[in-house]
Write a protein that holds these residues in place. Structure first.
Motif, PDB file in Angstrom:
ATOM      1  N   UNK A 114       0.721  -1.041   0.074  1.00  0.00           N
ATOM      2  CA  UNK A 114      -0.052   0.048  -0.100  1.00  0.00           C
ATOM      3  C   UNK A 114       0.859   1.242   0.002  1.00  0.00           C
ATOM      4  N   UNK A 115       2.156   1.143   0.181  1.00  0.00           N
ATOM      5  CA  UNK A 115       2.747   2.297   0.215  1.00  0.00           C
ATOM      6  C   UNK A 115       4.308   2.022  -0.159  1.00  0.00           C
ATOM      7  N   UNK A 156      10.268  -1.745  -2.019  1.00  0.00           N
ATOM      8  CA  UNK A 156      11.658  -2.145  -1.779  1.00  0.00           C
ATOM      9  C   UNK A 156      11.873  -3.710  -1.507  1.00  0.00           C
ATOM     10  N   UNK A 157      10.573  -4.246  -0.825  1.00  0.00           N
ATOM     11  CA  UNK A 157      10.733  -5.645  -0.773  1.00  0.00           C
ATOM     12  C   UNK A 157      10.423  -6.279  -2.149  1.00  0.00           C
ATOM     13  N   UNK A 158       9.602  -5.883  -2.744  1.00  0.00           N
ATOM     14  CA  UNK A 158       9.297  -6.479  -4.100  1.00  0.00           C
ATOM     15  C   UNK A 158      10.672  -6.357  -5.132  1.00  0.00           C
ATOM     16  N   UNK A 205       9.135   7.216  -3.109  1.00  0.00           N
ATOM     17  CA  UNK A 205       9.849   6.223  -3.791  1.00  0.00           C
ATOM     18  C   UNK A 205      10.998   6.700  -4.404  1.00  0.00           C
ATOM     19  N   UNK A 206      10.829   8.075  -4.991  1.00  0.00           N
ATOM     20  CA  UNK A 206      12.023   8.598  -5.820  1.00  0.00           C
ATOM     21  C   UNK A 206      13.317   9.260  -4.698  1.00  0.00           C
ATOM     22  N   UNK A 207      12.768   9.191  -3.687  1.00  0.00           N
ATOM     23  CA  UNK A 207      13.713   9.850  -2.381  1.00  0.00           C
ATOM     24  C   UNK A 207      14.383   8.437  -1.657  1.00  0.00           C
TER      25      UNK A 207
END
Length: 368
Positions: free
Chosen positions: A173-174, A179-181, A251-253
């Motif tokens: 959801x966030x 990162x886990x994927x 995500x970009x950070x």
């Protein structure tokens, strides 16, 4: 519903083995593994890898139904989940698809014949096949693009499909879930060395939706032969969903976002966009992907890049031509792309896209 059951019953009565395929069967074997370098609740992180591969022998007389593929989705967190419990998620998925495409019966989806057979991996392989790692959309699984997986296997590929499982409790959801994927993709690459049929020197990436952000970030950390994204979130349009704008910024950070490290051949297939956006942040404009292809299918929506529309049309023909031939176009583009950049064939991929642009400008465009 009866006309779906009759062929299956006849096959069971009069056949001692599955009908022989033209080349080989599309086999399915699931690797229920754990990444011991990461934790999930109180245990190691589960990484469920659905392997679709060219099989000479299979373990069933009849192909798997779409119901069975859907049931597998619930097992991404708990490999020992009872079938009745797994089926609850399948019913939820079927109901959602039926509502989206106005099917008369959600259960009609369950009887769709996938052409895929449960099979065991051979101990040795006479031939090795290039591998496509598939990253599913947010909270997705193999049911998303099962028709395409069957096609790719019949054309000489192994598809290693990964479900989307974020941080505990396993519901994406966030931004941190992404990162886990990404780590799941890199872990899967390591696991391919255990597969006798896999040519680990030829690994490409394929994705839908949120999986696009995952494969591009994975390719920033390790080199892959090529990347193909179906309407992925790595290209973001600000102004339509403020909450997602914020998630994308996060995500970009995040660590490891270095677009200049993307150098492999890349293709992005896009749906029709909302007409009003404030701006577009195109991650790929900062990359050095060579070559890079961008194609918009005009009038297409996000779901057209999955198998759902095609299957809905097949199980209820009264819906009419809701697929509009897009599944065939996307499947052909996918095959040509990987033929050129994984198999090394001179598939003429760029010329094929150019021919679509010139012959049907009302259907396709170079947007970027």
């Amino acid at each position: 519903m009866k006309h779906y059951l009759v062929p299956v019953l006849l096959l069971c009565l009069f056949s001692c083995k599955p009908l022989p395929p033209k080349v080989y069967y599309t086999g399915l074997c699931t690797m229920n593994t754990y990444d011991t370098t990461r934790s999930f609740d109180t245990a190691f992180r589960p990484v469920k890898i659905d392997l679709f591969f060219p099989a000479e022998k299979v373990n069933s007389k009849v192909p798997m139904s779409y119901e069975e593929i859907m049931d597998m989705s619930a097992l991404r967190l708990n490999y020992q989940l009872p079938r009745d419990s797994a089926h609850l998620e399948s019913k939820y998925l079927a109901d959602a698809i039926a509502q989206e495409f106005r099917l008369d019966s959600a259960s009609s989806l369950f009887h769709y014949n996938t052409g895929i057979y449960p099979a065991s991996l051979p101990a040795t392989g006479k031939r090795k096949y290039p591998v496509i790692i598939y990253a599913a959309g947010m909270n997705g699984s193999s049911w998303e693009n099962i028709v395409l997986f069957h096609q790719l296997v019949q054309q000489g590929y192994i598809v290693a499909a990964l479900s989307s499982v974020g941080l505990y409790p396993g519901y994406m959801s966030a931004a941190p879930d992404l990162e886990e994927q990404v780590k799941d993709i890199l872990f899967t690459r390591q696991q391919l060395a255990r597969i006798p049929l896999a040519d680990t020197s030829r690994i490409g990436l394929l994705s839908w939706s949120m999986g696009g952000s995952a494969i591009t970030k994975a390719a920033m950390q390790q080199p892959f032969k090529c990347l193909l994204s179906f309407d992925g979130t790595e290209i973001h349009r600000y102004g339509t969903e403020p909450a997602w704008d914020a998630q994308y910024n996060e995500m970009m950070r995040s660590p490891g976002v270095k677009p200049e490290r993307l150098t492999a051949p890349y293709c992005y297939l896009s749906s029709e966009h909302p007409p009003k956006v404030d701006s577009v942040f195109d991650l790929m404009k900062h990359s050095k992907a060579a070559p890079a292809y961008f194609m918009k299918i005009k009038g297409a929506r996000h779901e057209d890049f999955s198998s759902m529309v095609f299957i809905a049309e097949k199980v209820q023909p009264s819906l009419g031509d809701i697929d509009k031939g897009r599944a065939a176009v996307i499947g052909n583009i996918t095959s040509l792309f990987f033929d050129e950049y994984l198999k090394g064939n001179n598939a003429g991929f760029g010329k094929h896209l150019d021919s679509l642009f010139s012959a049907s400008p009302d259907k396709y465009s170079k947007e970027y």
